[in-house]
Write an enzyme that holds these catalytic residues in place. Sequence first.
Site, PDB file in Angstrom:
ATOM      1  CG  ASP A 137      51.865  49.178  42.792  1.00 28.55           C
ATOM      2  OD1 ASP A 137      52.731  49.087  43.685  1.00 28.55           O
ATOM      3  OD2 ASP A 137      51.919  50.011  41.868  1.00 28.55           O
ATOM      4  CE  LYS A 201      49.395  52.333  40.252  1.00 27.19           C
ATOM      5  NZ  LYS A 201      49.923  50.975  39.972  1.00 27.19           N
ATOM      6  CE  LYS A 237      52.900  53.444  40.329  1.00 27.20           C
ATOM      7  NZ  LYS A 237      53.243  51.997  40.390  1.00 27.20           N
TER       8      LYS A 237
END
Length: 292
Positions: A137, A201, A237
């Site tokens: 990430d 995300k 996400k």
Amino acid sequence: MEYATRLNAYAPAPTAAEVDAEVARIRAIAGRNHNAEVYKFCYSAIDLTTLSCNDSVQSVTEFARKAAEFNLQYPHIPNVASICIYPSFVETVGLAVDGTPLRITSVGGGFPAAQTFLEVKALEVAMAVENGADEVDIVLNVGRMLTGEWDEAANEVEAIRAELDSDVVLKVIIESGALRTPELIRRASLLSMLAGADFVKTSTGKIDVAATPEAAVVMCRAIRDYYEATGRRVGFKAAGGVRTAEDAALYYTIVEETLGREWLTTDLFRIGASSAANNILSSIEGREVKYY
């Protein structure tokens, strides 16, 4: 590569009023997903997270072992998708979860501010993967996004993607709370996908405004439009501020309504969470659970 011109192929973002109306519509129907079946899925979509200055080899090992042993106590609930930690703890988690299906997610690329040299970002990500990370990430360069340097922001993602094998999942955090407007959130999402993101995300969880349903609607619409244009499915996400089973079910419903049920798999939907894990477990079990 030039990315800014490729945005012209996509429609502009919805207005803030349109987003608010869509969130209100989805909130009104989200109650249909307040049930154990949905909560179990949401639990299985969690990237169980510890990203604290207090993390240590001992604390992370205990945390990961709890996750690895979860199904001994709760065999009727599917386990979380992954454990998310700082890159220096990837090997620690690998030792604790060895022999289990749990995936290892490492933040990287100068998380959470992403304000370091691109070479450092790329090296950190490469080292995390070398140590055993299955997923990474990273944070899109928010400063570049706010000053309109679209190509520069996307090219950083492209350079980091180039460090990874195709089987490593790259999630790009757009820090939607800093971008604020639907137009910037949409641009950041599309640029990330065009540059190779496997997921977009919402947030790092390290600034005041984390995941919001409004940002999620804009991001999921961008994912839908990108899929319609390219045929490539990108995941979503939600992270930061997802605390209750009802919060998780709301994001589940946003994905369900915007992208369809084919996105409701752990390959395409994740929740970044720490405290939410116990709260979702409590809702599933019908009693207070403090497993973590």
